[in-house]
Each structure stands twice: as structure tokens, then as C-alpha cells.
Scaffold this motif. Structure first.
Motif, mmCIF file in Angstrom:
data_model
loop_
_atom_site.group_PDB
_atom_site.id
_atom_site.type_symbol
_atom_site.label_atom_id
_atom_site.label_comp_id
_atom_site.label_asym_id
_atom_site.label_seq_id
_atom_site.Cartn_x
_atom_site.Cartn_y
_atom_site.Cartn_z
ATOM 1 N N ARG A 188 0.830 -1.206 0.000
ATOM 2 C CA ARG A 188 0.000 0.000 0.000
ATOM 3 C C ARG A 188 0.860 1.249 0.000
ATOM 4 N NH1 ARG A 188 -1.724 4.015 2.778
ATOM 5 N NH2 ARG A 188 -0.398 3.469 4.545
ATOM 6 N N ARG A 189 1.947 1.213 0.783
ATOM 7 C CA ARG A 189 2.834 2.389 0.843
ATOM 8 C C ARG A 189 3.559 2.595 -0.487
ATOM 9 N NH1 ARG A 189 3.893 0.850 6.480
ATOM 10 N NH2 ARG A 189 5.737 -0.309 5.819
ATOM 11 N N VAL A 190 3.857 1.503 -1.200
ATOM 12 C CA VAL A 190 4.458 1.635 -2.531
ATOM 13 C C VAL A 190 3.526 2.427 -3.441
ATOM 14 C CG1 VAL A 190 5.112 0.373 -4.617
ATOM 15 C CG2 VAL A 190 5.876 -0.454 -2.388
ATOM 16 N N ALA A 191 2.245 2.067 -3.431
ATOM 17 C CA ALA A 191 1.267 2.770 -4.263
ATOM 18 C C ALA A 191 1.139 4.232 -3.856
ATOM 19 C CB ALA A 191 -0.093 2.071 -4.180
ATOM 20 N N GLU A 192 1.152 4.477 -2.549
ATOM 21 C CA GLU A 192 1.023 5.847 -2.063
ATOM 22 C C GLU A 192 2.219 6.698 -2.478
ATOM 23 O OE1 GLU A 192 -0.198 8.126 2.087
ATOM 24 O OE2 GLU A 192 0.742 6.136 2.184
ATOM 25 N N LYS A 193 3.417 6.141 -2.364
ATOM 26 C CA LYS A 193 4.634 6.881 -2.720
ATOM 27 C C LYS A 193 4.697 7.207 -4.205
ATOM 28 C CE LYS A 193 7.689 4.996 0.881
ATOM 29 N NZ LYS A 193 8.888 4.128 1.127
ATOM 30 N N THR A 194 4.110 6.358 -5.041
ATOM 31 C CA THR A 194 4.236 6.510 -6.487
ATOM 32 C C THR A 194 2.984 7.079 -7.149
ATOM 33 O OG1 THR A 194 3.584 4.177 -6.730
ATOM 34 C CG2 THR A 194 5.955 4.662 -6.681
ATOM 35 N N ASN A 195 2.010 7.511 -6.336
ATOM 36 C CA ASN A 195 0.763 8.090 -6.861
ATOM 37 C C ASN A 195 0.050 7.145 -7.825
ATOM 38 O OD1 ASN A 195 0.801 10.512 -5.440
ATOM 39 N ND2 ASN A 195 2.155 11.472 -6.937
ATOM 40 N N THR A 196 0.045 5.867 -7.469
ATOM 41 C CA THR A 196 -0.664 4.885 -8.284
ATOM 42 C C THR A 196 -1.919 4.444 -7.529
ATOM 43 O OG1 THR A 196 0.826 3.158 -7.418
ATOM 44 C CG2 THR A 196 1.416 4.170 -9.509
ATOM 45 N N ALA A 197 -2.397 3.239 -7.779
ATOM 46 C CA ALA A 197 -3.610 2.745 -7.115
ATOM 47 C C ALA A 197 -3.295 1.449 -6.383
ATOM 48 C CB ALA A 197 -4.725 2.532 -8.132
ATOM 49 N N PHE A 198 -4.107 1.138 -5.382
ATOM 50 C CA PHE A 198 -3.881 -0.041 -4.553
ATOM 51 C C PHE A 198 -5.198 -0.751 -4.308
ATOM 52 C CE2 PHE A 198 -3.954 -1.878 -0.225
ATOM 53 C CZ PHE A 198 -2.978 -2.852 -0.376
ATOM 54 N N TRP A 199 -5.177 -2.088 -4.458
ATOM 55 C CA TRP A 199 -6.346 -2.905 -4.129
ATOM 56 C C TRP A 199 -5.985 -3.850 -2.997
ATOM 57 C CZ3 TRP A 199 -8.155 -8.069 -6.423
ATOM 58 C CH2 TRP A 199 -9.423 -8.400 -5.921
ATOM 59 N N ASN A 200 -6.738 -3.774 -1.913
ATOM 60 C CA ASN A 200 -6.507 -4.621 -0.744
ATOM 61 C C ASN A 200 -7.163 -5.980 -0.972
ATOM 62 O OD1 ASN A 200 -6.164 -5.795 1.747
ATOM 63 N ND2 ASN A 200 -6.963 -4.055 2.912
ATOM 64 N N PHE A 201 -6.482 -6.817 -1.735
ATOM 65 C CA PHE A 201 -7.013 -8.137 -2.055
ATOM 66 C C PHE A 201 -7.151 -9.013 -0.816
ATOM 67 C CE2 PHE A 201 -5.828 -12.463 -3.987
ATOM 68 C CZ PHE A 201 -7.154 -12.813 -4.153
ATOM 69 N N TYR A 202 -6.229 -8.845 0.112
ATOM 70 C CA TYR A 202 -6.285 -9.600 1.374
ATOM 71 C C TYR A 202 -7.624 -9.378 2.078
ATOM 72 C CZ TYR A 202 -5.218 -10.464 6.358
ATOM 73 O OH TYR A 202 -5.239 -10.871 7.676
ATOM 74 N N GLN A 203 -8.031 -8.124 2.161
ATOM 75 C CA GLN A 203 -9.296 -7.818 2.819
ATOM 76 C C GLN A 203 -10.488 -8.236 1.957
ATOM 77 O OE1 GLN A 203 -8.966 -6.669 5.924
ATOM 78 N NE2 GLN A 203 -11.153 -7.074 6.207
ATOM 79 N N ALA A 204 -10.330 -8.125 0.622
ATOM 80 C CA ALA A 204 -11.413 -8.522 -0.274
ATOM 81 C C ALA A 204 -11.686 -10.021 -0.185
ATOM 82 C CB ALA A 204 -11.069 -8.138 -1.710
ATOM 83 N N MET A 205 -10.655 -10.809 0.088
ATOM 84 C CA MET A 205 -10.826 -12.253 0.276
ATOM 85 C C MET A 205 -11.603 -12.576 1.542
ATOM 86 S SD MET A 205 -7.244 -14.200 -0.605
ATOM 87 C CE MET A 205 -7.903 -15.745 0.060
ATOM 88 N N GLY A 206 -11.556 -11.663 2.508
ATOM 89 C CA GLY A 206 -12.206 -11.908 3.789
ATOM 90 C C GLY A 206 -11.308 -11.619 4.965
ATOM 91 N N GLY A 207 -10.066 -11.170 4.674
ATOM 92 C CA GLY A 207 -9.161 -10.800 5.757
ATOM 93 C C GLY A 207 -8.545 -11.999 6.440
ATOM 94 N N GLU A 208 -8.259 -11.813 7.711
ATOM 95 C CA GLU A 208 -7.547 -12.826 8.474
ATOM 96 C C GLU A 208 -8.314 -14.153 8.533
ATOM 97 O OE1 GLU A 208 -5.332 -13.164 12.832
ATOM 98 O OE2 GLU A 208 -6.521 -11.411 12.274
ATOM 99 N N GLY A 209 -7.609 -15.237 8.241
ATOM 100 C CA GLY A 209 -8.218 -16.558 8.275
ATOM 101 C C GLY A 209 -9.015 -16.916 7.033
ATOM 102 N N SER A 210 -9.048 -16.047 6.038
ATOM 103 C CA SER A 210 -9.901 -16.294 4.871
ATOM 104 C C SER A 210 -9.398 -17.452 4.013
ATOM 105 C CB SER A 210 -10.032 -15.023 4.023
ATOM 106 O OG SER A 210 -8.760 -14.523 3.646
ATOM 107 N N MET A 211 -8.070 -17.639 3.902
ATOM 108 C CA MET A 211 -7.576 -18.732 3.071
ATOM 109 C C MET A 211 -8.029 -20.089 3.600
ATOM 110 S SD MET A 211 -6.111 -19.930 0.448
ATOM 111 C CE MET A 211 -5.266 -18.572 -0.373
ATOM 112 N N VAL A 212 -8.062 -20.236 4.912
ATOM 113 C CA VAL A 212 -8.555 -21.489 5.497
ATOM 114 C C VAL A 212 -9.988 -21.743 5.048
ATOM 115 C CG1 VAL A 212 -9.137 -22.666 7.653
ATOM 116 C CG2 VAL A 212 -7.009 -21.363 7.481
ATOM 117 N N LYS A 213 -10.801 -20.707 5.041
ATOM 118 C CA LYS A 213 -12.199 -20.841 4.627
ATOM 119 C C LYS A 213 -12.303 -21.160 3.133
ATOM 120 C CE LYS A 213 -13.645 -17.567 8.199
ATOM 121 N NZ LYS A 213 -14.196 -16.214 8.475
ATOM 122 N N TRP A 214 -11.389 -20.593 2.324
ATOM 123 C CA TRP A 214 -11.405 -20.864 0.889
ATOM 124 C C TRP A 214 -10.993 -22.311 0.599
ATOM 125 C CZ3 TRP A 214 -10.857 -17.001 -3.512
ATOM 126 C CH2 TRP A 214 -11.493 -15.790 -3.192
#
Length: 469
Positions: free
Chosen positions: A401-427
Motif C-alpha cells: 500500500r505504501r508503494v502505491a502511495e509513494k508513487t501516486n498509483t492505485a492499490f487494491w486490498n485483495f487480502y481484505q477482499a478475500m475476507g481478511g484474516e483466516g480467509s484462506m482457510v475458509k477458501w
């Protein structure tokens, strides 16, 4: 001579004694410590026991508790100033038209007004190899905005056998350099992270009918947007002017370009497939082919297994900018992270610095393109017999996220979109399985779900941008 004692029961006694010791240590929660070496706590029954306590995984002073929100300790280690669950969508950094995704969205809006192409380069690791995720994301965009074709294809590929969006085969006599190699100065890597060299002969005794020529074959598949090649172009490096490409059933086409990157129009009418044979008298860098319609969205998959993303700076400016002259990218997507996640690592500032340089390099090579940094998805690690989110995942996501912020680009929080903490176990373990038992990679169903998630977030942001514009 003294009769040798019968010791057949000694191994059994040793095994029983060892098991008893391990059981005692399991119930006491102790481990071994010999000098400065200390083992993890022993739990011989971890695979069959069910704990009624939350499992905590520790990286230095950064524990993560399964199925809970991020703790303050994790936020401190990651230097997270705003909780990651407050970044569930796409964030656009930069306020002017050169920042965020503004150029890409403006190009999409133009599709409704004129016949043109909008092109996306999607870079990633094994998460996207075989066109996983990208084939579904591409199809959804083409449904919405028009366009056909699989886009840019390498000459050889380790995933040709299971890729479903095209049928791809090639001769075994291609030589190549990649991001993993020490690349000679005269063999600059192309946008796939490779450069491919066909077999060549500088001997007058080798005829064109010798059967040694390198070849590559592509065939369209019977799927929507992929059932034909609208037009075909090939991109190659400097040639001696004596080399040629022959399309099966046609006359040889001379390769005379002397720029860092040159274009050859192979087919300008729709075809179901083609085979190209190369007749070369000296080394020639071949970067790949494109198969696409003359308008709409075109998405190129650039997967490279095991890549952290940082080696992309090895692709030289003259080659990338030369390719961009012909391809004119509107959006660059960087989808990395799982090869960096490591619960033994405390500080990912080195990765943040490295990826910042990667983004700047790509901005230099593709000055008109918007850039989207996709944060790492969830990845589980096994601790005390249970799979939980690797504690370093949110740390890596925050670095991205900080890379995107420093370079004025865009960032997608895929980790949170998956469901956040513990989501891979559920998947992995849910009623519908979306990921493999390595708790890292998605199966085809999961890849389709990820492609749909990205599309929905992208369209949501596009609609907001459209209203603002």
C-alpha cells in the motif's frame, strides 16, 4: 566364545520411551533447549486434537490470533496507521489526471465514442500462470467494453500444457534467457521476462529444409472472445536482414528491423490458428506474438513463477519502451506478494523500497499507463497443527500500500477482499473449495472468483470516477 545377547526388543523399548517423553512434553507445553538452540513447543497430538483456545502465531512482537481482527502489535510492526479493514476497495493515490487509475478510466470512456483499443499488462507470479484469474477478468471486461483475443503470448511456456485460453506448442530447440539468468547485453529481456532465440545457422551447408528450424504454433479455443485471432503481430529485436519467418502455406517474410523492438504483421484477417517457422542466419531476439481484435479491451498475462516482482527492473528501458510504441498500454497491474510472505521476517522495508523502484521503472517505460498494485492475498501457515494466516501477510500488504502511495498509483486490498484474516482457510475448507491444499494457490473455481472480485471492484471505482469526471 561368549554368546551374543538377544537385543531384538531394544528398538521397541527406544520407540516407546521416545513416545512417552514426547507425550509428557506435549501435555506440559515444553520444548527442547540445547545450549543456544531451542525447538518449538512439542505437541504430538496436534493433528487429532481440537484446541478451545485461540492459536497465536508470533513473529518477534507481532502475534496474530486466528479469526480475529489485526492486533495492535501487528499494526505497530507493520507501521499501519489505518487498520487494513478500512481499505477494502481500490484506493487511488494522486489527485491529478496522471495519478491513480484516471488515465485508464478515461480510456475506457473513450471506447464508447470511438473505435480504439484499451490495453492492460497484468504482471504476476504463479497466482496467474496458465491465464488463471486474468482469463476471467479479461472476459468480463470484454463483455462490458468489447474486444476479443488472448493478447500477448510468449514463444515457449512451462504452462502451455494446462493453459485453457489458447492451444500452444513449440519446437524444443528454442534458446531463452529470463529474469533468473545473467542476461548478455545483446539479449535484452522482453515484457514476458524472457527473450527467445530460434535455432540459427551461419553455415552455407545447412539448408532451409534441414528440419532444424525453430517453430511455434498457436490455435484458438472454442470459448467466447477466444475462438479466433482477429489479427496477429510478432515483435522481435535487431535482425541482420537475412532472417525470415514463414507462415505455413505462405512465402517467407523477411525480418529486416534494426531497432531495439520491431513489429511484423503476420496476419491481418481473422484466423483460427497458425504455425510460424524461423529461418535465421544469426542470433535473433524474439519477444512474442499478439492475437487480438482491432478494438475493445486487450489484456496480456505476464506470469512468472516464484517472482517477488522486484526482478522486473531487469527488463531494459529500450525494449519495454520499444514494445509500448506498438502496444500502448493504458493500465499496468502488479499482482505479487505470496513469494515474499515469510513468518521469520520482521521488516519488509527492503521489499517496499524494491517495489517502489519497480513502479518507477515501469512509469518511465510506460509513461501514459495507470498502475494498480494488488496487495497479497491471504496465505496460511501451519502452527501447532492448525492453519492460520501467516503473520507477515498484513505486513507485506501494508508495504505494498505504501508503494502505491509513494508513487501516486492505485492499490487494491485483495487480502481484505478475500475476507481478511483466516480467509484462506475458509477458501480451502469451506463447503465450496476455492483454493488448493497448499493454502496459497487458487484452484480454477477460486481463480474465477478472484477475477470476478477484481472486476467488481474495478467497475465500482470506474463508476465513481465517471461521475466525478
Amino acid at each position: 566364545m561368549k554368546k551374543r545377547e538377544n537385543r531384538q526388543f531394544e528398538p521397541l523399548v527406544l520407540v516407546v520411551t521416545t513416545v512417552v517423553i514426547l507425550l509428557v512434553l506435549s501435555f506440559t507445553g515444553a520444548g527442547f533447549k540445547i545450549g543456544s538452540i531451542e525447538t518449538r513447543k512439542v505437541n504430538l497430538l496436534a493433528d487429532i486434537s481440537v484446541s478451545d483456545k485461540p492459536v497465536t502465531a508470533a513473529v518477534a512482537a507481532a502475534p496474530v490470533v486466528a479469526d480475529t481482527v489485526l492486533t495492535k502489535q501487528i499494526q505497530n510492526v507493520a507501521k499501519i496507521t489505518v487498520p487494513l479493514d478500512q481499505y477494502p476497495g481500490i484506493i487511488q493515490f494522486g489527485t491529478d489526471s496522471s495519478g491513480g487509475l484516471h488515465h485508464f478510466f478515461a480510456s475506457l470512456r473513450q471506447l464508447g465514442k470511438e473505435k480504439k483499443k484499451v490495453r492492460i499488462a497484468y504482471f504476476g507470479d504463479s497466482m496467474i500462470e496458465g491465464d488463471l484469474i486474468t482469463q476471467d477478468f479479461r472476459s468480463l471486461l470484454q463483455d462490458q467494453f468489447g474486444g476479443d483475443g488472448v493478447g500477448f503470448m510468449p514463444i515457449t511456456s512451462i504452462v502451455a500444457g494446462f493453459r485453457q485460453s489458447i492451444i500452444h506448442s513449440f519446437s524444443p530447440n528454442w534458446k531463452e534467457y529470463s529474469l533468473l539468468d545473467a542476461v548478455p547485453a545483446d539479449h535484452g529481456l522482453g515484457i514476458t521476462g524472457h527473450t527467445f532465440m530460434p535455432w540459427f545457422s551461419d553455415s552455407e551447408n545447412d539448408s532451409v529444409t534441414s528440419g532444424n528450424e525453430s517453430w511455434v504454433k498457436y490455435t484458438a479455443v472454442g470459448r467466447k472472445h477466444l475462438n479466433k485471432f482477429g489479427s496477429v503481430r510478432m515483435f522481435y529485436g535487431r535482425s541482420d536482414g537475412k532472417s525470415a519467418l514463414t507462415l505455413k502455406g505462405s512465402k517467407p517474410m523477411p525480418l529486416t528491423g534494426n531497432a531495439a523492438v520491431n513489429e511484423l504483421c503476420v496476419c491481418q484477417r481473422p484466423v483460427q490458428g497458425f504455425t510460424c517457422t524461423f529461418n535465421c542466419s544469426s542470433p535473433l531476439n524474439v519477444y512474442g506474438f499478439t492475437m487480438e481484435s482491432d478494438s475493445g479491451v486487450i489484456l496480456d498475462n505476464f506470469s512468472f513463477r516464484g517472482n517477488s516482482g522486484m526482478p522486473l527492473t531487469k527488463m531494459p528501458f529500450p525494449v519495454l519502451s520499444g514494445l509500448n510504441k506498438y502496444l500502448q498500454y493504458d493500465l499496468i497491474i502488479l499482482h505479487y506478494g505470496v513469494n515474499v510472505v515469510n513468518d521469520k521476517v520482521k521488516d519488509f522495508s527492503w521489499y517496499e523500497k524494491g517495489m517502489t523502484e519497480v513502479v518507477k521503472h515501469l512509469q518511465n517505460c510506460f509513461p501514459e499507463a495507470s498502475i494498480l498494485v494488488i496487495g497479497s492475498g491471504d496465505k496460511s501457515t501451519r502452527i501447532e497443527g492448525q492453519y492460520i494466516t501467516d503473520p507477515s501477510v498484513p505486513v507485506v500488504v501494508e508495504a505494498q500500500r505504501r508503494v502505491a502511495e509513494k508513487t501516486n498509483t492505485a492499490f487494491w486490498n485483495f487480502y481484505q477482499a478475500m475476507g481478511g484474516e483466516g480467509s484462506m482457510v475458509k477458501w480451502v475448507t469451506g463447503d465450496t473449495t476455492y483454493a488448493n491444499s497448499d493454502y496459497t494457490h487458487f484452484n480454477p473455481r477460486g481463480a474465477r472468483r478472484v477475477g470476478g472480485l477484481l472486476y467488481n471492484y474495478m467497475i465500482g471505482e470506474f463508476k465513481k470516477d465517471k461521475k466525478a469526471g
